[in-house]
Motif scaffolding. Structure first.
Motif, mmCIF file in Angstrom:
data_model
loop_
_atom_site.group_PDB
_atom_site.id
_atom_site.type_symbol
_atom_site.label_atom_id
_atom_site.label_comp_id
_atom_site.label_asym_id
_atom_site.label_seq_id
_atom_site.Cartn_x
_atom_site.Cartn_y
_atom_site.Cartn_z
ATOM 1 N N LEU A 28 25.014 61.540 68.653
ATOM 2 C CA LEU A 28 26.039 60.818 69.400
ATOM 3 C C LEU A 28 27.047 60.183 68.459
ATOM 4 O O LEU A 28 28.251 60.191 68.714
ATOM 5 C CB LEU A 28 25.403 59.753 70.294
ATOM 6 N N PHE A 29 26.564 59.624 67.364
ATOM 7 C CA PHE A 29 27.441 58.987 66.387
ATOM 8 C C PHE A 29 28.358 60.021 65.743
ATOM 9 O O PHE A 29 29.569 59.817 65.634
ATOM 10 C CB PHE A 29 26.612 58.252 65.341
ATOM 11 N N ALA A 30 27.795 61.145 65.325
ATOM 12 C CA ALA A 30 28.595 62.208 64.705
ATOM 13 C C ALA A 30 29.626 62.747 65.689
ATOM 14 O O ALA A 30 30.782 62.982 65.330
ATOM 15 C CB ALA A 30 27.687 63.331 64.201
ATOM 16 N N ARG A 31 29.215 62.941 66.931
ATOM 17 C CA ARG A 31 30.134 63.445 67.950
ATOM 18 C C ARG A 31 31.276 62.459 68.177
ATOM 19 O O ARG A 31 32.447 62.842 68.224
ATOM 20 C CB ARG A 31 29.373 63.690 69.254
ATOM 21 N N HIS A 32 30.938 61.176 68.300
ATOM 22 C CA HIS A 32 31.954 60.143 68.501
ATOM 23 C C HIS A 32 32.936 60.117 67.329
ATOM 24 O O HIS A 32 34.152 60.064 67.530
ATOM 25 C CB HIS A 32 31.298 58.771 68.677
ATOM 26 N N GLN A 33 32.426 60.178 66.105
ATOM 27 C CA GLN A 33 33.304 60.157 64.937
ATOM 28 C C GLN A 33 34.195 61.396 64.886
ATOM 29 O O GLN A 33 35.372 61.304 64.527
ATOM 30 C CB GLN A 33 32.487 60.066 63.651
ATOM 31 N N THR A 34 33.658 62.543 65.246
ATOM 32 C CA THR A 34 34.445 63.778 65.236
ATOM 33 C C THR A 34 35.560 63.718 66.267
ATOM 34 O O THR A 34 36.728 63.999 65.958
ATOM 35 C CB THR A 34 33.546 65.000 65.493
ATOM 36 N N VAL A 35 35.233 63.363 67.493
ATOM 37 C CA VAL A 35 36.244 63.288 68.557
ATOM 38 C C VAL A 35 37.296 62.230 68.224
ATOM 39 O O VAL A 35 38.499 62.471 68.353
ATOM 40 C CB VAL A 35 35.579 63.018 69.928
ATOM 41 N N SER A 36 36.849 61.071 67.746
ATOM 42 C CA SER A 36 37.805 60.016 67.371
ATOM 43 C C SER A 36 38.704 60.465 66.231
ATOM 44 O O SER A 36 39.906 60.189 66.238
ATOM 45 C CB SER A 36 37.054 58.745 66.952
ATOM 46 N N GLY A 37 38.129 61.167 65.270
ATOM 47 C CA GLY A 37 38.917 61.662 64.144
ATOM 48 C C GLY A 37 39.951 62.680 64.572
ATOM 49 O O GLY A 37 41.093 62.671 64.090
ATOM 50 N N LEU A 40 43.919 62.198 64.161
ATOM 51 C CA LEU A 40 44.746 63.186 63.472
ATOM 52 C C LEU A 40 45.900 63.634 64.363
ATOM 53 O O LEU A 40 47.049 63.719 63.908
ATOM 54 C CB LEU A 40 43.907 64.393 63.051
ATOM 55 N N ALA A 41 45.618 63.920 65.622
ATOM 56 C CA ALA A 41 46.673 64.342 66.549
ATOM 57 C C ALA A 41 47.741 63.254 66.679
ATOM 58 O O ALA A 41 48.942 63.548 66.635
ATOM 59 C CB ALA A 41 46.079 64.682 67.916
ATOM 60 N N ASP A 42 47.315 62.013 66.829
ATOM 61 C CA ASP A 42 48.268 60.902 66.927
ATOM 62 C C ASP A 42 49.096 60.785 65.646
ATOM 63 O O ASP A 42 50.315 60.601 65.695
ATOM 64 C CB ASP A 42 47.551 59.583 67.193
ATOM 65 N N PHE A 43 48.431 60.889 64.497
ATOM 66 C CA PHE A 43 49.137 60.793 63.224
ATOM 67 C C PHE A 43 50.188 61.886 63.105
ATOM 68 O O PHE A 43 51.339 61.625 62.739
ATOM 69 C CB PHE A 43 48.141 60.889 62.065
ATOM 70 N N LEU A 44 49.807 63.133 63.395
ATOM 71 C CA LEU A 44 50.748 64.243 63.287
ATOM 72 C C LEU A 44 51.912 64.092 64.263
ATOM 73 O O LEU A 44 53.059 64.409 63.937
ATOM 74 C CB LEU A 44 50.029 65.576 63.493
ATOM 75 N N GLU A 45 51.608 63.610 65.455
ATOM 76 C CA GLU A 45 52.659 63.419 66.448
ATOM 77 C C GLU A 45 53.674 62.369 65.992
ATOM 78 O O GLU A 45 54.869 62.516 66.200
ATOM 79 C CB GLU A 45 52.050 63.011 67.788
ATOM 80 N N HIS A 46 53.199 61.303 65.349
ATOM 81 C CA HIS A 46 54.065 60.204 64.935
ATOM 82 C C HIS A 46 54.653 60.384 63.533
ATOM 83 O O HIS A 46 55.435 59.542 63.088
ATOM 84 C CB HIS A 46 53.318 58.874 65.033
ATOM 85 N N ASN A 47 54.279 61.429 62.853
ATOM 86 C CA ASN A 47 54.775 61.683 61.495
ATOM 87 C C ASN A 47 55.252 63.128 61.388
ATOM 88 O O ASN A 47 54.615 63.962 60.728
ATOM 89 C CB ASN A 47 53.683 61.392 60.463
ATOM 90 N N PRO A 48 56.380 63.444 62.004
ATOM 91 C CA PRO A 48 56.855 64.830 62.027
ATOM 92 C C PRO A 48 57.201 65.384 60.644
ATOM 93 O O PRO A 48 57.309 66.602 60.480
ATOM 94 C CB PRO A 48 58.080 64.782 62.941
ATOM 95 N N ALA A 49 57.358 64.532 59.628
ATOM 96 C CA ALA A 49 57.653 65.015 58.283
ATOM 97 C C ALA A 49 56.409 65.604 57.612
ATOM 98 O O ALA A 49 56.519 66.319 56.623
ATOM 99 C CB ALA A 49 58.210 63.885 57.418
ATOM 100 N N VAL A 50 55.227 65.320 58.151
ATOM 101 C CA VAL A 50 53.993 65.874 57.600
ATOM 102 C C VAL A 50 53.818 67.278 58.182
ATOM 103 O O VAL A 50 53.747 67.450 59.400
ATOM 104 C CB VAL A 50 52.773 64.984 57.945
ATOM 105 N N PRO A 51 53.754 68.295 57.318
ATOM 106 C CA PRO A 51 53.702 69.672 57.832
ATOM 107 C C PRO A 51 52.350 70.032 58.443
ATOM 108 O O PRO A 51 51.326 69.426 58.139
ATOM 109 C CB PRO A 51 53.960 70.525 56.579
ATOM 110 N N VAL A 52 52.389 71.016 59.313
ATOM 111 C CA VAL A 52 51.179 71.625 59.873
ATOM 112 C C VAL A 52 51.289 73.123 59.637
ATOM 113 O O VAL A 52 52.384 73.652 59.423
ATOM 114 C CB VAL A 52 51.005 71.326 61.382
ATOM 115 N N ASP A 53 50.189 73.805 59.683
ATOM 116 C CA ASP A 53 50.179 75.257 59.513
ATOM 117 C C ASP A 53 50.803 75.892 60.750
ATOM 118 O O ASP A 53 50.358 75.644 61.875
ATOM 119 C CB ASP A 53 48.751 75.746 59.327
#
Length: 123
Positions: free
Chosen positions: A13-22, A26-39
């Protein structure tokens, strides 16, 4: 479709929670930082089914396939893997089982690696 749960231990449960939260962070970070490239071709989230017998691992891949609504790919007759995948936009979730026979074949081939020296390809 809802995935039928396997017995869950608190660490899972802890690993799952950390994975989903991570992933959300990451999605929030990428959305708010368009200068950071994605593949441009996307990315994969791959789960390797480990520490189980081949039969149990195949059953786990089958269970995940049912939840994903995807078809299992079975290349085990050719020394390959037993796997399932589903793509969400440009992100692919993949579950893979490497059969014990394929691992043993790989280990046997790699047992020679220290006996081979490649020539330098200096021009």
């Amino acid at each position: 479709m809802v995935l039928q749960p396997n017995p869950i231990v608190p660490g899972d449960l802890f690993a799952r929670h950390q994975t989903v939260s991570g992933l959300r962070a990451l999605a929030d970070f990428l959305e708010h930082n368009p200068a950071v490239p994605v593949d441009e071709y996307g990315a994969e989230f791959t789960l390797f089914i480990r520490d189980r017998t081949d039969a149990c691992a195949r059953a786990e891949v089958d269970r995940i396939a049912t939840a994903l609504g995807s078809k299992v790919g079975d290349d085990t007759a050719y020394g390959g893997h037993y796997r399932v995948a589903k793509t969400f936009g440009r992100i692919t979730y993949r579950a893979v089982h490497v059969p014990s026979r394929a691992i043993a074949d790989h280990d046997a081939r790699m047992s020679y690696r220290n006996n081979i020296t490649l020539d330098d390809q200096a021009a």
